[in-house]
Design an enzyme around this catalytic site. Structure first.
Site, PDB file in Angstrom:
ATOM      1  N   GLU A  27       0.828  -1.214   0.000  1.00 44.28           N
ATOM      2  CA  GLU A  27       0.000   0.000   0.000  1.00 44.28           C
ATOM      3  C   GLU A  27       0.863   1.265   0.000  1.00 44.28           C
ATOM      4  O   GLU A  27       2.065   1.223   0.289  1.00 44.28           O
ATOM      5  CB  GLU A  27      -0.950   0.011   1.198  1.00 44.28           C
ATOM      6  CG  GLU A  27      -0.243   0.064   2.538  1.00 44.28           C
ATOM      7  CD  GLU A  27      -1.109   0.656   3.647  1.00 44.28           C
ATOM      8  OE1 GLU A  27      -1.603   1.787   3.496  1.00 44.28           O
ATOM      9  OE2 GLU A  27      -1.266  -0.015   4.685  1.00 44.28           O
ATOM     10  N   LYS A 162      -3.301  -1.827  15.831  1.00 44.87           N
ATOM     11  CA  LYS A 162      -2.835  -1.018  16.964  1.00 44.87           C
ATOM     12  C   LYS A 162      -3.968  -0.804  17.943  1.00 44.87           C
ATOM     13  O   LYS A 162      -5.116  -0.678  17.532  1.00 44.87           O
ATOM     14  CB  LYS A 162      -2.405   0.365  16.464  1.00 44.87           C
ATOM     15  CG  LYS A 162      -1.188   0.359  15.603  1.00 44.87           C
ATOM     16  CD  LYS A 162      -0.691   1.790  15.439  1.00 44.87           C
ATOM     17  CE  LYS A 162       0.613   1.823  14.692  1.00 44.87           C
ATOM     18  NZ  LYS A 162       0.419   1.894  13.234  1.00 44.87           N
TER      19      LYS A 162
HETATM   20  N1  PSU Z   1      -2.911   1.656  10.754  1.00 48.61           N
HETATM   21  C1  PSU Z   1      -1.575   1.584  10.888  1.00 48.61           C
HETATM   22  N2  PSU Z   1      -0.783   2.082   9.922  1.00 48.61           N
HETATM   23  C2  PSU Z   1      -1.309   2.663   8.784  1.00 48.61           C
HETATM   24  C3  PSU Z   1      -2.724   2.706   8.645  1.00 48.61           C
HETATM   25  C4  PSU Z   1      -3.473   2.193   9.640  1.00 48.61           C
HETATM   26  O1  PSU Z   1      -1.105   1.060  11.884  1.00 48.61           O
HETATM   27  O2  PSU Z   1      -0.556   3.117   7.919  1.00 48.61           O
HETATM   28  C5  PSU Z   1      -3.317   3.283   7.388  1.00 48.61           C
HETATM   29  C6  PSU Z   1      -3.601   2.168   6.371  1.00 48.61           C
HETATM   30  O3  PSU Z   1      -3.456   2.678   5.084  1.00 48.61           O
HETATM   31  C7  PSU Z   1      -5.053   1.844   6.638  1.00 48.61           C
HETATM   32  C8  PSU Z   1      -5.599   3.216   6.922  1.00 48.61           C
HETATM   33  O4  PSU Z   1      -5.716   1.216   5.560  1.00 48.61           O
HETATM   34  O5  PSU Z   1      -4.585   3.862   7.684  1.00 48.61           O
HETATM   35  C9  PSU Z   1      -6.909   3.172   7.677  1.00 48.61           C
HETATM   36  O6  PSU Z   1      -7.434   4.455   7.762  1.00 48.61           O
HETATM   37  P1  PSU Z   1      -8.908   4.660   8.365  1.00 48.61           P
HETATM   38  O7  PSU Z   1      -8.792   4.224   9.801  1.00 48.61           O
HETATM   39  O8  PSU Z   1      -9.194   6.092   8.196  1.00 48.61           O
HETATM   40  O9  PSU Z   1      -9.793   3.749   7.576  1.00 48.61           O
END
Ligand code: PSU
Ligand code: MN
Length: 306
Positions: A27, A162
């Site tokens: 990603e 996390k």
């Molecule tokens: N959690 C992490 N590292 C990240 C992300 C999430 O520990 O880099 C990033 C990923 O790209 C994930 C996105 O798909 O954040 C999720 O964002 P949201 O919670 O806004 O859906």
């Protein structure tokens, strides 16, 4: 050449898919929003080389000039890393407008799964996934990543989630939507920076061949969804749970006090946790991504044999 007129598959990636060789998707939100420059670019390039060393072709995914890209050049990775938060974080709801405007977007787990699937890539390595946020019972902040895992047949190899998230609710949501949560060599869901969370996974699987066999069965049955493989951070890089949990609690409190919401929440929390731990968490983050890249490449190499 591609069936999807918005999709550009890099020649090396297209060749590998056509030859039934292993490919691993990566990603780009982790590059632009997940880590600071220049560590983000160094990490992204190193992850690609780890995937090659383990017998697969890397395909970093992003939206550039409105094109859905599967496979980036080192220059394109550098561009995304330097632009950082100035690149739009692109989830499912964003990609149509970005494509129509010819704009750039960093792909989250959601959009990376979508584009990987369009390109014919079955395995994807990342750090952490989005999930159900703490307090979601009132904010309704649930990552689109969970919906995508429910409907797109791509294996996602991560280090768990996390505890900026509510891990218990995240598992409940995945269960409801039929997403198998696998622990690689563990019965316990890893919590990204630490190997333990107190929550059980659905199944422990101990080898790349067995991971590939399980996912292959899912594909052959035509099940719509993906599979979540949670790979614990190597012991030597894992963090002291008290230190990291204190930083996470503080970050969550600051987000709440500042009224951070919507797509800003996750990047805000990630950056705060990094600041509050003086960069130690960044080292752990980088190492767990390397670890996931290794496992994803080995699993992709087994999957093409089936
Ligand atoms: N959690 C992490 N590292 C990240 C992300 C999430 O520990 O880099 C990033 C990923 O790209 C994930 C996105 O798909 O954040 C999720 O964002 P949201 O919670 O806004 O859906
Ligand atoms: Mn969200």
């Amino acid at each position: 050449m591609s069936l999807n007129k918005y999709l550009d598959v890099a020649p090396e990636v297209a060749q590998a898919i056509a030859d039934h060789k292993p490919v691993v998707a990566l990603e780009s939100t982790i590059i632009s929003h997940g880590m600071p420059y220049p560590q983000n670019v160094e990490t992204a390039l190193k992850v690609e080389s780890i995937i090659r060393e383990n017998g697969a072709v890397p395909a970093t995914i992003a939206i550039l000039g409105g094109r859905l890209k599967a496979g980036l050049s080192p220059e394109e990775i550098e561009y995304l890393g330097k632009k950082g938060h100035d690149v739009a974080k692109a989830s499912r709801r964003d990609i149509a407008v970005l494509a129509a405007r010819g704009a750039d977007g960093a792909t989250t787990v959601t959009t990376t799964m979508m584009i990987a699937h369009m390109a014919g890539i079955q395995v994807f390595a990342t750090g952490g996934i989005g999930g159900v946020h703490r307090g979601a019972e009132t904010t309704m902040d649930i990552s689109a990543d969970l919906e995508e895992l429910a409907q797109t047949p791509v294996m996602v190899v991560c280090a768990g989630a996390k505890s900026i998230l509510d891990l218990g609710l995240t598992l409940e949501y995945l269960e409801t939507h039929g997403v198998p949560v696998i622990g690689y060599g563990t019965k316990e869901l890893p919590a990204f920076y630490t190997r333990k969370s107190g929550f059980a996974v659905d199944y422990e699987i101990d080898t790349p061949a067995d991971l590939a066999a399980a996912f292959h069965a899912s594909l052959e049955m035509g099940l719509r969804g993906g599979m979540l493989v949670t790979n614990p951070i190597p012991e030597e890089y894992s963090m002291d749970p008290d230190v990291i949990n204190k930083a996470i609690d503080e970050a969550v409190a600051q987000a709440e006090a500042q009224g951070i919401h919507g797509k800003e929440t996750t990047p805000f929390l990630l950056a705060k946790v990094k600041d509050l731990t003086g960069g130690d968490s960044l080292d752990s983050n980088i190492q767990l991504v390397f670890n996931n890249a290794r496992l994803a490449a080995r699993t992709a190499a087994e999957l093409v044999k089936l």
